[in-house]
Design an enzyme around this catalytic site. Structure first.
Site, PDB file in Angstrom:
ATOM      1  CE  LYS A 150      -3.178   9.231  -4.481  1.00  0.00           C
ATOM      2  NZ  LYS A 150      -1.808   8.773  -4.676  1.00  0.00           N
ATOM      3  CG  ASP A 187      -2.687  12.112   3.503  1.00  0.00           C
ATOM      4  OD1 ASP A 187      -1.591  12.018   2.910  1.00  0.00           O
ATOM      5  OD2 ASP A 187      -3.547  11.226   3.483  1.00  0.00           O
ATOM      6  CD  GLU A 193      -5.845   4.019   7.445  1.00  0.00           C
ATOM      7  OE1 GLU A 193      -5.564   2.837   7.709  1.00  0.00           O
ATOM      8  OE2 GLU A 193      -6.462   4.353   6.443  1.00  0.00           O
ATOM      9  CD  GLN A 252      -9.545   4.421  10.044  1.00  0.00           C
ATOM     10  OE1 GLN A 252      -9.411   5.581  10.407  1.00  0.00           O
ATOM     11  NE2 GLN A 252      -8.879   3.891   9.065  1.00  0.00           N
ATOM     12  CG  HIS A 308     -10.564   3.005   1.155  1.00  0.00           C
ATOM     13  ND1 HIS A 308     -11.363   3.037   2.271  1.00  0.00           N
ATOM     14  CD2 HIS A 308      -9.320   3.250   1.592  1.00  0.00           C
ATOM     15  CE1 HIS A 308     -10.624   3.306   3.327  1.00  0.00           C
ATOM     16  NE2 HIS A 308      -9.382   3.445   2.953  1.00  0.00           N
ATOM     17  CG  HIS A 358      -1.933   1.034   1.289  1.00  0.00           C
ATOM     18  ND1 HIS A 358      -3.176   0.886   0.746  1.00  0.00           N
ATOM     19  CD2 HIS A 358      -1.899   2.269   1.823  1.00  0.00           C
ATOM     20  CE1 HIS A 358      -3.875   1.985   0.934  1.00  0.00           C
ATOM     21  NE2 HIS A 358      -3.129   2.849   1.581  1.00  0.00           N
ATOM     22  CB  SER A 362      -5.801  -1.773  -5.044  1.00  0.00           C
ATOM     23  OG  SER A 362      -6.387  -2.717  -4.188  1.00  0.00           O
TER      24      SER A 362
END
Lengths: 962, 261
Positions: free
Chosen positions: A288, A473, A515, A445, A292, A228, A757
């Site tokens: 970008k 970030d 995270e 999350q 996910h 990742h 990914s």
């Protein structure tokens, strides 16, 4: 009131939606006939409150004066008149983000109430003659997700956090003297995702340093070296079975193409969090697109939610203001029989509704328009659904500072650290199996978009005031990767004792690795001013360390040393990966048509295909208007229900707020940003290289139809693949990257950023691997020189001419026609076509000349499908005669560089001058029918019934109000 | 209008507020001077409502819409902001709340105001809805809508916009309904989706308080003050004279005109 007590209150009225996507409808999927499922909100209060105070709290903070009520839980029982009912309660697990609970505590305290803690859950009445095991199935499969929630019959104990929890100390993991197998076992047991080679490198380094790694050091290395974070497959040295050596896919093919195209409007590509290109004389765009996937498979709402949050932070991480969000979603069949679902896999319908709600929730709440996307359905996405979220930002040229200096303070802005989101990067870099949901729950999350909105406000104002010297970030890997990346050159010292936490009890390594979303890390030489600004925006900000200049990453927790690694080892110590790829043969069988073509039936089947039919109802749950700059909407046309090829936003702040009242006053050209998205998974099954060409071409076509200048288009790549350890899968990846490279060169459209990914596969209980269909998503972002010349979505006027740009026929191998006709009938997929680039430029020239009234690109489902969507969008008919023989490949074949354009009869010469090979194939009509020769004749009502059966209706309401 | 005679409009920003920039742009275009101020600055006394000539509460998700859309911002309005607000109302300051701002004004009890009660609750279809709607202005004698003769066309973008009146007759007899959802030709939506996007009773899209100074509405007029924001600006018939139909600038100009006299 002296003593702390727990009180639970229920808020009504209850919600009992009906339909297939309501809880009762979902229960029916499992063969359970619940008469009615009613949902109430349940509020757990803990504090020193007397009856009067509870009454006041409820009246002031929990219910409206009109139409709502509250009562204590013990008084809230199912009425007997509706028959037997079971009671189930659901609630978040302790530690999962609970903004509502936190806001309730804050507001109650402001009112002088002694409320210690509050959590919000749900109470369900399930009516019907059901067995206990059926109630359990409903609770487990419909009402809650065990990754973030718990449930209980009747009463669920509240999940108040324990303020006295003890934090575990830093531990050491002995590695000295261990062999490969033992090292690999450590990696497996801790779910580090490190290979034996990587573990050996770690062992060797620590042996040479005469000490054992701490848990935090091992976790930091695992995160930093994860697929990742380090893209090790895309940087690997690959040897193919046909004799090629590839010194890194990224360097050779993606960045390689960009270097060769060598345009002067790219500020940066493949560095930092996002690519940066010129917008106008003074502004740049930051681009970008992220994936996910794993989190969305386990907790669809939270996974998609934090996916959007993450990519928006990538944009903020180059100091840009987010102006548009994109989303491409891949789901399994919505009508899948639950009996066919492997253990540990959520039903595709549940994944879809959760993901859609999660995307909308985040974009809507941070005030960034969700403007472009696609939804692809395929059986292979059942176990590995995919979520691609993209973001575009705007920044004044040269305004992103990247010059942190030794001595600068490290300030963390935003959300507090919790146990959720620990290990996200390593988790996302491994295959999933039946138990992933159990063991990796903490990696998933729930987002808190309000905190991120605050971050946007703080960062943009801090940028204006020059209050920071570098920014990044906190994504996967949390502080470890954010600080680790920023400290790559300088080195840094961080004290974890200073890091704000949601609750006590976190081990130092958890604090360092968590995270938890909505955090940015900045370097600053003016920490006091920055902290004051953050307070003004009600965003938490804390100085946690400083940059040192000694090249060491040192993390302490008070007096205890938690991490002490040279950044050189952290960033360059990973042994390079060497991989072997097997290049699949792409010889295709001759095509065999099995049945006589029924044009009307075939078109209706295509229009109703889940990957083609209207997603308007989904798109309407996303705010695509916020910021006031959306000028081509995802569903546009005369009734707002025609699918746009590309969408366009005018970035807020690039036009003055003086209004133009009439059309004529739009005299000064207004620039726009066009977004197109391309994919071709069916082609990819046959030929990954052809898929890349097809996806690049489609993305560019979409942007061109939306007015983009093809000489100002940037590309983003997103690969979702299976395991690169499988040489055949890797061979496909190599071929797709080669295709990306060649297509980018042919179109002179450079890649500026991307995200891969891998390990998107599901290993079932028997060890069978189920890899995802190799999926390449290309996002094209182009500059529209003047929005005034953008063609309309949908036909504009009866009596105009319809012109075809590009070849009459397309390919049927890998087509949606074959997909709807029961599968592959042979024949080649669409072949690479470099000449398509000329057609893109010709179409743009015609658009810029102002002669194209409307246009539609020919993509999934071929010419007939495009014509049907186009006519429907404008509610005008069309009569076409494409070729003498209206064969299947003419009507339904797919291929690069094909467009339909609507031109007034007087502009024929002007068009032919720009596009000499264009062919007039028909005209537009007032009568609302689509006629193509003698093969096809459908009314727009019939087309609408297939394409958009229940306009505006959809089922995606699950947890929209979470 | 010269810069120094522009009235100032205060646009408070709560955590989670958005569309504040569009609102500021709309007022700027209407001749006012927008001031966007974080709520914390108002709370700490760095700025005050009464230093301004207009107050505009933007859309968004204040406090994440926790405990209900606009509820906690409404609580701010009727607790620590109450005195300032009362002063502002005493001075006849025009106030507008859009979407989340409307929800907050309702929670604060400023709307519908008087003896009337109302709530904005979950859309009838149970989900967020973003689409363009036609609005028929009603004659209310409000400073905001006095000069509106034509329909407005602008987007809604909300999940909790279904207007429910405690006593619908009272609102009607008080002439407090400012906008109703309509079909494209201006005829009443009659509760029909998608013209009435949220199932509001009586197609109510916006209301004013009995004084007419305070307007709340769910749709976003600030998203349609420029011609190119109009989805049909280039369609057939979108001539220079007609393409402006549905533009909402006049609404903001009305509010601004009320304070410049």
């Amino acid at each position: 009131m002296d003593s702390v007590q727990d009180v639970a209150v229920v808020l009504g009225p209850g919600r009992a939606p009906v339909g297939p996507e309501a809880p009762a409808g979902k229960a029916a999927l499992f063969g359970i006939a619940a008469d009615r499922i009613v949902e109430y909100r349940l509020v757990h209060l803990r504090g020193r409150l007397d009856d009067g105070q509870i009454e006041s709290l409820a009246q002031n903070l929990l219910v409206d004066r009109v139409g709502q009520w509250w009562m204590r839980r013990e008084e809230h029982l199912p009425p007997t008149r509706l028959g037997r009912a079971a009671v189930v309660e659901t609630g978040l697990r302790p530690g999962v983000t609970d903004r509502e609970g936190a806001e309730l505590v804050r507001s109650a305290r402001e009112q002088g109430l002694d409320l210690e803690s509050a959590t919000i859950g749900r109470r369900w009445f399930i009516y019907g003659p059901l067995r206990p095991d059926q109630i359990e199935t409903i609770a487990n499969r419909v009402l809650h997700n065990e990754v973030i929630e718990r449930w209980a019959l009747d009463e669920l104990a509240p999940a108040h956090t324990d303020p006295s929890a003890e934090a575990p100390a830093t531990g050491h993991i002995p590695v000295a003297g261990l062999g490969r197998d033992e090292l690999a076992a450590i990696s497996t047991n801790r779910r580090l995702g490190l290979s034996a080679d990587e573990m050996v490198a770690i062992r060797d380094w620590f042996e040479a340093s005469n000490r054992e790694p701490t848990d935090a050091e091992l976790e930091t290395l695992a995160q930093t070296w994860s697929e990742h974070c380090s893209h090790k497959t895309f940087r690997a040295y690959i040897t193919t079975d046909d004799g090629h050596e590839i010194d890194g896919l990224l360097k050779t093919f993606l960045r390689g193409a960009t270097d060769k195209i060598d345009v002067d409007w790219i500020e940066s590509a493949f560095v930092d969090n996002a690519g940066i290109v010129h917008f106008d004389e003074t502004h740049d765009l930051a681009l970008k697109a992220e994936t996910h996937n794993h989190p969305s498979a386990l907790e669809p709402f939270g996974g998609a939610n934090t996916g959007v949050g993450g990519v928006v932070r990538d944009i903020l991480g180059v100091s840009a203001k987010p102006i548009a969000i994109t989303d491409v979603l891949c789901f399994g069949p919505q009508d899948l029989d639950p009996a066919e679902l492997p253990d540990g896999v959520l039903h595709p319908r549940r994944i879809r509704s959760g993901v859609i709600a999660g995307i909308g929730d985040y974009g809507n709440k941070i005030g960034v328009p969700t403007v472009a996307g696609a939804i692809i359905h395929d059986p292979s996405y059942t176990t590995t659904p995919l979520v691609f979220a993209g973001c575009i930002g705007l920044l004044p040229r040269g305004s992103n500072p990247t010059d942190a200096k030794a001595g600068d303070a490290i300030v963390v802005l935003g959300g507090r650290v919790g146990r959720d989101g620990v290990g996200g990067a390593t988790f996302s870099s491994q295959s999933m199996n039946t138990s992933t949901a159990d063991v990796a729950g903490s990696a998933v999350q729930i987002g808190d978009p309000v905190v991120e909105k605050g971050l946007i406000d703080v960062v943009l104002e801090a940028r204006e005031q020059g209050l920071y010297t570098a920014i990044t970030d906190c994504g996967a890997g949390g502080l470890s990767s954010a600080v680790g990346e920023m400290a790559e050159v300088l080195g840094a010292t961080v004290d974890l004792a200073l890091v704000p936490r949601k609750y006590p009890g976190l081990a130092p390594w958890e604090t360092w690795l968590s995270e938890a979303q909505e955090r940015m890390v900045v370097a600053t030489d003016q920490p006091e001013e920055l902290l004051a600004l953050a307070r003004r925006w009600q965003v938490e900000a804390t100085t946690i360390g400083r940059f040192t200049g000694d090249g060491h990453l040192v993390v302490v927790d008070g007096d205890e040393i938690v991490v002490d690694l040279p950044t050189s080892f952290l960033h360059d110590g990973r042994p390079r990966l060497y991989l072997d790829a097997t290049m699949a043969k792409t010889d295709r069988p001759q095509r065999v048509e099995t049945a006589e073509l029924d044009g009307n039936a075939a078109l209706k089947a295509l229009l109703a295909h889940p990957s083609i039919r209207s997603n308007e109802a989904v798109v309407r749950t996303f705010d695509h208007e916020v910021q006031g700059g959306t000028v081509v909407r995802p569903y546009d046309g005369i009734n707002g229900d025609g699918p746009a090829d590309g969408t366009v936003v005018v970035p807020q702040g690039t036009v003055s707020p003086v209004p133009a009242v009439t059309n004529d006053e739009v005299a000064t050209p207004i620039r726009g940003v066009a977004i197109g998205i391309g994919s071709a998974i069916l082609v990819g099954r046959l030929d990954p290289e052809a898929m890349a060409w097809a996806a690049v071409d489609e993305a560019i076509r979409n942007a061109v139809v939306a007015g983009a200048d093809p000489d100002r288009i940037s590309l983003l790549d997103n690969f979702a693949w299976g395991s690169p350890n499988d040489p055949v899968a890797l061979g496909g990846l190599v071929a797709a990257c080669q295709g990306c490279h060649d297509a980018a060169l042919a179109h002179r459209a450079p890649f500026v950023s991307g995200k891969d990914s891998l390990f998107n596969e599901f290993v079932d209980a028997d060890g069978q691997r189920d890899p995802v269909t190799p999926t390449l998503i290309i996002t094209a972002v182009g500059i529209v020189p003047n929005i005034k010349s953008i063609p309309a979505v949908g036909l504009m006027e009866a009596g105009n001419d319809v012109w075809l740009i590009g070849p009459d026929a397309g390919a049927l191998g890998g087509s949606y026609f074959d997909e709807t006709m029961g599968g592959d009938h042979g024949g080649p997929p669409p072949q690479p076509d470099a000449s398509a680039a000329d057609r893109h430029r010709g179409v743009h020239a015609a658009i810029a000349a102002g002669i194209v009234q409307s246009a539609h690109d020919i993509s999934d489902g071929g010419l007939a499908t495009a014509a049907a969507e186009w006519a429907y969008a404008g509610r005008l008919g069309m009569t076409l005669a494409v070729a003498e023989h209206h064969s299947t490949d003419v009507l339904f074949g797919e291929g690069p560089g094909r467009y339909l354009v609507e031109i007034a009869p007087g502009h024929t010469d002007a068009l032919l001058e720009l596009l000499p090979d264009a062919r007039r194939i028909g005209w537009t009509t007032e009568e609302q029918r689509l006629r193509i020769g003698t093969t096809l004749d459908l009314s727009l009502d019939e087309i609408g019934a297939a394409f958009n059966p229940v306009p505006g209706d959809d089922e995606d309401d699950e947890r929209a109000n979470l | 209008m010269s810069q120094n005679t522009r009235p100032t409009v205060l646009i408070p920003i709560a955590p989670g507020t958005n569309r504040n920039q569009e609102l500021a742009d709309a007022f700027q275009a209407a001749g006012a001077e927008p001031r966007q101020v974080p709520l914390s600055a108002l709370r700490e006394g760095d700025a005050s409502i009464t230093d301004h000539q207009l107050l505009a509460l933007p859309g968004g998700f204040s406090y994440g819409d926790s405990l209900g859309a606009g509820r906690l911002l409404g609580l701010d309005l009727r607790s620590w902001m109450a005195d300032q607000l009362q002063h502002a109302l005493d001075r006849e300051m025009p106030i507008i709340g859009i979407c989340n701002g409307f929800q907050a004004l309702v929670h604060a009890g400023l709307l519908p105001g008087g003896d009337a009660d109302a709530a904005l609750t979950d859309n009838a279809r149970g989900r967020f809805e973003c689409r363009w709607v036609h609005l028929a202005p009603q004659s209310t004698g409000s400073v905001w809508t006095n000069d509106l003769n034509e329909q407005l066309w602008c987007p809604v973008a909300h999940g909790e916009g279904r207007f429910v009146a405690g006593d619908a007759d009272l609102l009607e007899s008080n002439n407090q309904v400012a906008f109703r959802y309509a079909e494209a030709d201006g005829s009443p939506a009659g509760g029909t989706y998608p013209f009435n996007p949220n199932g509001s009773k009586g197609d109510v899209a916006g209301v004013v308080d009995p004084s007419g100074l305070v307007l709340g509405m769910m749709p976003h007029p600030e998203d349609h003050v420029r011609i190119h924001q109009n989805p049909h600006w280039k369609r057939r018939g979108a001539t220079a004279s007609s393409a402006g139909i549905g533009g909402c600038l006049a609404l903001f100009e009305s509010g601004v005109a009320a304070v410049v006299g």
